[in-house]
Design a protein around this motif. Structure first.
Motif, PDB file in Angstrom:
ATOM      1  N   ALA A  48       0.810  -1.218   0.000  1.00 16.90           N
ATOM      2  CA  ALA A  48       0.000   0.000   0.000  1.00 16.90           C
ATOM      3  C   ALA A  48       0.846   1.272   0.000  1.00 16.90           C
ATOM      4  CB  ALA A  48      -0.932  -0.003   1.210  1.00 16.90           C
ATOM      5  N   ALA A  49       2.163   1.134   0.094  1.00 12.24           N
ATOM      6  CA  ALA A  49       3.033   2.312   0.211  1.00 12.24           C
ATOM      7  C   ALA A  49       2.946   3.215  -1.015  1.00 12.24           C
ATOM      8  CB  ALA A  49       4.472   1.875   0.455  1.00 12.24           C
ATOM      9  N   ALA A  50       2.934   2.642  -2.197  1.00 12.54           N
ATOM     10  CA  ALA A  50       2.887   3.469  -3.413  1.00 12.54           C
ATOM     11  C   ALA A  50       1.585   4.261  -3.479  1.00 12.54           C
ATOM     12  CB  ALA A  50       3.051   2.598  -4.656  1.00 12.54           C
ATOM     13  N   ALA A  51       0.487   3.629  -3.104  1.00 13.23           N
ATOM     14  CA  ALA A  51      -0.800   4.335  -3.118  1.00 13.23           C
ATOM     15  C   ALA A  51      -0.800   5.476  -2.097  1.00 13.23           C
ATOM     16  CB  ALA A  51      -1.941   3.365  -2.838  1.00 13.23           C
ATOM     17  N   ARG A  52      -0.215   5.230  -0.928  1.00 17.94           N
ATOM     18  CA  ARG A  52      -0.126   6.302   0.083  1.00 17.94           C
ATOM     19  C   ARG A  52       0.747   7.443  -0.423  1.00 17.94           C
ATOM     20  NH1 ARG A  52       0.432   2.001   3.658  1.00 17.94           N
ATOM     21  NH2 ARG A  52       2.666   2.409   3.887  1.00 17.94           N
ATOM     22  N   GLN A  53       1.841   7.104  -1.088  1.00 15.89           N
ATOM     23  CA  GLN A  53       2.719   8.136  -1.620  1.00 15.89           C
ATOM     24  C   GLN A  53       2.008   8.932  -2.714  1.00 15.89           C
ATOM     25  OE1 GLN A  53       6.531   6.767  -3.092  1.00 15.89           O
ATOM     26  NE2 GLN A  53       7.508   8.651  -2.458  1.00 15.89           N
ATOM     27  N   ALA A  54       1.249   8.250  -3.556  1.00 15.50           N
ATOM     28  CA  ALA A  54       0.485   8.943  -4.600  1.00 15.50           C
ATOM     29  C   ALA A  54      -0.547   9.882  -3.975  1.00 15.50           C
ATOM     30  CB  ALA A  54      -0.194   7.921  -5.514  1.00 15.50           C
ATOM     31  N   GLU A  55      -1.218   9.422  -2.934  1.00 13.57           N
ATOM     32  CA  GLU A  55      -2.191  10.278  -2.239  1.00 13.57           C
ATOM     33  C   GLU A  55      -1.497  11.493  -1.628  1.00 13.57           C
ATOM     34  OE1 GLU A  55      -4.113   7.738   0.617  1.00 13.57           O
ATOM     35  OE2 GLU A  55      -5.032   6.504  -0.955  1.00 13.57           O
ATOM     36  N   ALA A  56      -0.327  11.291  -1.045  1.00 16.23           N
ATOM     37  CA  ALA A  56       0.418  12.402  -0.456  1.00 16.23           C
ATOM     38  C   ALA A  56       0.843  13.403  -1.532  1.00 16.23           C
ATOM     39  CB  ALA A  56       1.639  11.881   0.297  1.00 16.23           C
ATOM     40  N   LEU A  57       1.198  12.903  -2.706  1.00 16.81           N
ATOM     41  CA  LEU A  57       1.577  13.783  -3.806  1.00 16.81           C
ATOM     42  C   LEU A  57       0.391  14.637  -4.244  1.00 16.81           C
ATOM     43  CD1 LEU A  57       3.612  14.726  -5.952  1.00 16.81           C
ATOM     44  CD2 LEU A  57       2.800  12.841  -7.388  1.00 16.81           C
ATOM     45  N   ILE A  58      -0.757  14.011  -4.394  1.00 11.26           N
ATOM     46  CA  ILE A  58      -1.960  14.736  -4.814  1.00 11.26           C
ATOM     47  C   ILE A  58      -2.347  15.776  -3.761  1.00 11.26           C
ATOM     48  CG2 ILE A  58      -4.430  14.483  -5.345  1.00 11.26           C
ATOM     49  CD1 ILE A  58      -2.506  13.406  -7.531  1.00 11.26           C
ATOM     50  N   ALA A  59      -2.085  15.493  -2.497  1.00  8.62           N
ATOM     51  CA  ALA A  59      -2.462  16.390  -1.406  1.00  8.62           C
ATOM     52  C   ALA A  59      -1.510  17.579  -1.236  1.00  8.62           C
ATOM     53  CB  ALA A  59      -2.546  15.610  -0.093  1.00  8.62           C
ATOM     54  N   PRO A  98      22.123 -10.573  -4.102  1.00  6.36           N
ATOM     55  CA  PRO A  98      21.679  -9.971  -5.364  1.00  6.36           C
ATOM     56  C   PRO A  98      20.410 -10.603  -5.942  1.00  6.36           C
ATOM     57  CG  PRO A  98      24.040 -10.326  -5.389  1.00  6.36           C
ATOM     58  CD  PRO A  98      23.516 -10.988  -4.144  1.00  6.36           C
ATOM     59  N   ALA A  99      20.111 -11.836  -5.579  1.00  8.41           N
ATOM     60  CA  ALA A  99      18.880 -12.472  -6.070  1.00  8.41           C
ATOM     61  C   ALA A  99      17.639 -11.694  -5.627  1.00  8.41           C
ATOM     62  CB  ALA A  99      18.805 -13.909  -5.567  1.00  8.41           C
ATOM     63  N   LEU A 100      17.749 -10.958  -4.532  1.00  3.92           N
ATOM     64  CA  LEU A 100      16.601 -10.187  -4.040  1.00  3.92           C
ATOM     65  C   LEU A 100      16.391  -8.903  -4.826  1.00  3.92           C
ATOM     66  CD1 LEU A 100      17.207 -10.587  -0.205  1.00  3.92           C
ATOM     67  CD2 LEU A 100      15.483 -11.756  -1.598  1.00  3.92           C
ATOM     68  N   VAL A 101      17.400  -8.461  -5.524  1.00  8.30           N
ATOM     69  CA  VAL A 101      17.300  -7.202  -6.250  1.00  8.30           C
ATOM     70  C   VAL A 101      16.199  -7.277  -7.309  1.00  8.30           C
ATOM     71  CG1 VAL A 101      18.523  -5.589  -7.759  1.00  8.30           C
ATOM     72  CG2 VAL A 101      19.664  -6.539  -5.745  1.00  8.30           C
ATOM     73  N   GLY A 102      16.063  -8.426  -7.964  1.00  3.48           N
ATOM     74  CA  GLY A 102      15.006  -8.585  -8.976  1.00  3.48           C
ATOM     75  C   GLY A 102      13.630  -8.347  -8.389  1.00  3.48           C
ATOM     76  N   ARG A 103      13.381  -8.863  -7.201  1.00  6.96           N
ATOM     77  CA  ARG A 103      12.089  -8.657  -6.545  1.00  6.96           C
ATOM     78  C   ARG A 103      11.892  -7.190  -6.208  1.00  6.96           C
ATOM     79  NH1 ARG A 103       8.034  -7.995  -6.925  1.00  6.96           N
ATOM     80  NH2 ARG A 103       6.473  -7.979  -5.320  1.00  6.96           N
ATOM     81  N   LEU A 104      12.963  -6.549  -5.775  1.00  7.90           N
ATOM     82  CA  LEU A 104      12.901  -5.132  -5.430  1.00  7.90           C
ATOM     83  C   LEU A 104      12.641  -4.287  -6.676  1.00  7.90           C
ATOM     84  CD1 LEU A 104      13.234  -3.498  -2.841  1.00  7.90           C
ATOM     85  CD2 LEU A 104      15.637  -3.222  -3.411  1.00  7.90           C
ATOM     86  N   VAL A 105      13.298  -4.610  -7.777  1.00  9.73           N
ATOM     87  CA  VAL A 105      13.099  -3.877  -9.031  1.00  9.73           C
ATOM     88  C   VAL A 105      11.654  -4.009  -9.500  1.00  9.73           C
ATOM     89  CG1 VAL A 105      13.720  -3.844 -11.488  1.00  9.73           C
ATOM     90  CG2 VAL A 105      15.511  -3.929  -9.746  1.00  9.73           C
ATOM     91  N   ALA A 106      11.091  -5.194  -9.380  1.00 10.21           N
ATOM     92  CA  ALA A 106       9.686  -5.388  -9.762  1.00 10.21           C
ATOM     93  C   ALA A 106       8.768  -4.521  -8.903  1.00 10.21           C
ATOM     94  CB  ALA A 106       9.299  -6.856  -9.639  1.00 10.21           C
ATOM     95  N   ALA A 107       9.033  -4.471  -7.614  1.00  9.96           N
ATOM     96  CA  ALA A 107       8.214  -3.641  -6.713  1.00  9.96           C
ATOM     97  C   ALA A 107       8.378  -2.168  -7.058  1.00  9.96           C
ATOM     98  CB  ALA A 107       8.604  -3.893  -5.262  1.00  9.96           C
ATOM     99  N   PHE A 108       9.604  -1.743  -7.348  1.00  8.16           N
ATOM    100  CA  PHE A 108       9.829  -0.349  -7.718  1.00  8.16           C
ATOM    101  C   PHE A 108       9.124  -0.021  -9.031  1.00  8.16           C
ATOM    102  CE2 PHE A 108      14.063  -0.014  -5.221  1.00  8.16           C
ATOM    103  CZ  PHE A 108      13.370   0.383  -4.082  1.00  8.16           C
ATOM    104  N   GLY A 109       9.102  -0.979  -9.964  1.00 10.08           N
ATOM    105  CA  GLY A 109       8.414  -0.749 -11.232  1.00 10.08           C
ATOM    106  C   GLY A 109       6.937  -0.484 -11.030  1.00 10.08           C
ATOM    107  N   GLU A 110       6.317  -1.253 -10.168  1.00 12.61           N
ATOM    108  CA  GLU A 110       4.896  -1.035  -9.863  1.00 12.61           C
ATOM    109  C   GLU A 110       4.703   0.310  -9.177  1.00 12.61           C
ATOM    110  OE1 GLU A 110       0.892  -1.228  -9.590  1.00 12.61           O
ATOM    111  OE2 GLU A 110       2.226  -2.421 -10.849  1.00 12.61           O
ATOM    112  N   SER A 111       5.583   0.636  -8.259  1.00  8.15           N
ATOM    113  CA  SER A 111       5.516   1.924  -7.571  1.00  8.15           C
ATOM    114  C   SER A 111       5.674   3.080  -8.559  1.00  8.15           C
ATOM    115  CB  SER A 111       6.604   1.982  -6.497  1.00  8.15           C
ATOM    116  OG  SER A 111       6.563   3.206  -5.827  1.00  8.15           O
TER     117      SER A 111
END
Length: 195
Positions: A66-77, A117-130
């Motif tokens: 839910a962090a990206a949605a909260r950040q988007a709401e904060a940006l709009i506000a 480094p195997a975790l970086v792929g998961r992090l990149v995917a999450a950042f892409g969605e964000s």
């Protein structure tokens, strides 16, 4: 049970699973930790684990969906007349301040991800969605389309500035001020990259 209490319990369970996964991987290494190990440490069932995370890697990275949605709401506000770049910079500093206040889990998360480094792929995917969620909020804020250059580029620049700051924080052994590192990154963005 009120919905507020239910939500707090869910957040507490999610955090317990994330913290257990993170600490176990820090102790044993990624390949030596199973979902059963994580659930035993968090004192929940393996079935409960899958209510919160799709995989062990997701639990270790532990990003809040839910962090990206909260950040988007904060940006709009943010104030309407504030330029989008200024608003994104302010959000990044607020996020860095919050992250830096967690003197245990965020540094541990960065250390574990840097070590695996195997975790970086998961992090990149999450950042892409964000990035997509933020680009939509930037487009709404600026009256542009999400596929225009400004929303997509600004979301990607914000993510790159935060990742750069996190790497520098790690390199300082977490002694540098993360909000100041974020400010330095945004100063460089504002100045433009040298030719």
């Amino acid at each position: 049970m009120t919905s507020g209490l239910r939500e707090r319990k869910k957040l507490a369970t999610r955090l317990a699973l994330h913290e257990a996964a993170l600490r176990l991987v820090a102790e044993r290494g990624l390949e030596h930790v199973s979902i059963e190990d994580i659930t035993a440490r968090a004192d929940v069932s393996p079935r409960t684990f899958f209510n919160y995370f799709a995989s062990k890697d997701d639990a270790v990275v532990g990003l809040d969906p839910a962090a990206a949605a909260r950040q988007a709401e904060a940006l709009i506000a943010r104030p309407a007349g504030e330029p989008a770049v200024t608003a994104m910079r302010a959000l990044a500093r607020d996020q860095a301040t919050e992250m830096a206040e967690d003197r245990q889990l965020w540094p541990l998360r960065v250390q574990v991800i840097e070590a695996h480094p195997a975790l970086v792929g998961r992090l990149v995917a999450a950042f892409g969605e964000s990035d997509r969620v933020l680009a939509a909020a930037i487009a709404e804020r600026t009256g542009t389309h999400v596929d225009d250059v400004l929303p997509m580029l600004l979301a990607a620049v914000a993510a790159a500035a935060m990742r750069t700051s996190l790497h520098r924080w790690f390199a300082s052994d977490f002694t540098a001020s993360l909000p100041d590192l974020v400010d330095e990154a945004w100063d460089a963005v504002g100045a433009g990259l040298p030719g």
